[in-house]
Write an enzyme that holds these catalytic residues in place. Sequence first.
Site, PDB file in Angstrom:
ATOM      1  N   GLY A  96     -12.012  98.916  82.564  1.00 46.37           N
ATOM      2  CA  GLY A  96     -12.864  97.744  82.431  1.00 46.37           C
ATOM      3  C   GLY A  96     -14.213  97.913  83.108  1.00 46.37           C
ATOM      4  O   GLY A  96     -14.343  98.615  84.117  1.00 46.37           O
ATOM      5  N   SER A 138     -20.039  99.401  79.953  1.00 43.60           N
ATOM      6  CA  SER A 138     -19.916 100.790  79.495  1.00 43.60           C
ATOM      7  C   SER A 138     -21.236 101.396  79.046  1.00 43.60           C
ATOM      8  O   SER A 138     -21.247 102.412  78.337  1.00 43.60           O
ATOM      9  CB  SER A 138     -18.911 100.865  78.339  1.00 43.60           C
ATOM     10  OG  SER A 138     -19.356 100.072  77.248  1.00 43.60           O
ATOM     11  N   SER A 159     -17.454 108.932  84.562  1.00 48.43           N
ATOM     12  CA  SER A 159     -18.263 109.307  83.403  1.00 48.43           C
ATOM     13  C   SER A 159     -19.047 110.584  83.674  1.00 48.43           C
ATOM     14  O   SER A 159     -19.351 110.909  84.836  1.00 48.43           O
ATOM     15  CB  SER A 159     -19.252 108.181  83.081  1.00 48.43           C
ATOM     16  OG  SER A 159     -20.222 108.582  82.133  1.00 48.43           O
ATOM     17  N   HIS A 184     -21.979 110.737  83.187  1.00 48.75           N
ATOM     18  CA  HIS A 184     -23.277 110.283  83.687  1.00 48.75           C
ATOM     19  C   HIS A 184     -23.321 110.206  85.209  1.00 48.75           C
ATOM     20  O   HIS A 184     -24.397 110.067  85.778  1.00 48.75           O
ATOM     21  CB  HIS A 184     -23.641 108.956  83.046  1.00 48.75           C
ATOM     22  CG  HIS A 184     -23.857 109.083  81.568  1.00 48.75           C
ATOM     23  ND1 HIS A 184     -24.983 109.647  81.032  1.00 48.75           N
ATOM     24  CD2 HIS A 184     -23.053 108.770  80.524  1.00 48.75           C
ATOM     25  CE1 HIS A 184     -24.879 109.663  79.704  1.00 48.75           C
ATOM     26  NE2 HIS A 184     -23.719 109.138  79.381  1.00 48.75           N
ATOM     27  N   TYR A 229     -25.927 103.089  85.502  1.00 46.41           N
ATOM     28  CA  TYR A 229     -24.528 103.222  85.082  1.00 46.41           C
ATOM     29  C   TYR A 229     -23.882 104.433  85.750  1.00 46.41           C
ATOM     30  O   TYR A 229     -22.763 104.343  86.273  1.00 46.41           O
ATOM     31  CB  TYR A 229     -24.475 103.345  83.559  1.00 46.41           C
ATOM     32  CG  TYR A 229     -23.119 103.704  83.005  1.00 46.41           C
ATOM     33  CD1 TYR A 229     -22.126 102.745  82.870  1.00 46.41           C
ATOM     34  CD2 TYR A 229     -22.839 105.009  82.606  1.00 46.41           C
ATOM     35  CE1 TYR A 229     -20.879 103.080  82.347  1.00 46.41           C
ATOM     36  CE2 TYR A 229     -21.604 105.345  82.087  1.00 46.41           C
ATOM     37  CZ  TYR A 229     -20.623 104.376  81.961  1.00 46.41           C
ATOM     38  OH  TYR A 229     -19.394 104.715  81.451  1.00 46.41           O
ATOM     39  N   SER A 275     -17.284 111.961  75.870  1.00 47.26           N
ATOM     40  CA  SER A 275     -17.516 110.988  74.806  1.00 47.26           C
ATOM     41  C   SER A 275     -16.214 110.824  74.048  1.00 47.26           C
ATOM     42  O   SER A 275     -15.826 111.711  73.280  1.00 47.26           O
ATOM     43  CB  SER A 275     -18.617 111.472  73.855  1.00 47.26           C
ATOM     44  OG  SER A 275     -19.839 111.662  74.550  1.00 47.26           O
TER      45      SER A 275
END
Length: 265
Positions: free
Chosen positions: A72, A75, A111, A113, A140, A169
């Site tokens: 959650g 995103s 992630s 990122h 993010y 991804s």
Amino acid sequence: MAEQRVLITGAAGIVGTLMRPRLARSGRVLRLLDLAPLRPSGPGEEIVTGSVTDPRIMAEACRDVDALIHLGGISREDGWERIVEVNIGGTQTVLEAARVAGVSRVVLASSNHAVGFRRIGAAGPEGLPSDSSPRPDTYYGVSKAAVEALGSLYHSRFGMDVTCLRIGSCFERPADTRQLSLWLSPDDCARLLEACLATSEPNYRVLWAVSANTRGVVSLRAAEAIGYRSHDDAERYAAELPPGEPGECIGGAFCETPLGQRNPL
């Protein structure tokens, strides 16, 4: 044998929706939480509607749970205040509720990122190690680095088994050249999550969550050490994609876009 109850936050999101049928099995109850409405539950499912930022909702959602998969949150890139409230504050709320409820195993969605400004190829032929220190490319990405830090704290201070997945991804198929390197097939995502749920000893881990792609730029060594085996490769879709370059850094174009410009991740 008692049923295993697994709480999945963000169950209506892209990854949550893909995982819902793939993680269903006999002897397991999936407790699915999201702010967005979910269709009525089937056998072996429980539905909880609410936010990961709500301590009361999370306390109730964590009751009688054996393991938690925290997907959650926001995103994509967003304003700093929202990123802090939902991704960082929400993760702390989730982890604290899990701790109080005695949930001993947690998987946190991080992630690519979080390390977006790491240069492709700089780590050698095996690819970027999964535990490379953060070099976020967006707000993010900063939030995902903070998620990893919170996971480390809850393992070290409270003994919780915590695995942070640096997801590339995760879609049905890669959408561009960059994703040929970082794609995680939905089936491989489920395989990795099952490996995380089956680990034998409490630990803190940061793992790359990608498939064994021909053009892979990250190391799967740590994920394979807990039993993950990828069956998929983005290369089978390469001929269908327009030509392009993946970029010099893990984060691709997100390392070139001004921070205030909110591109989806």
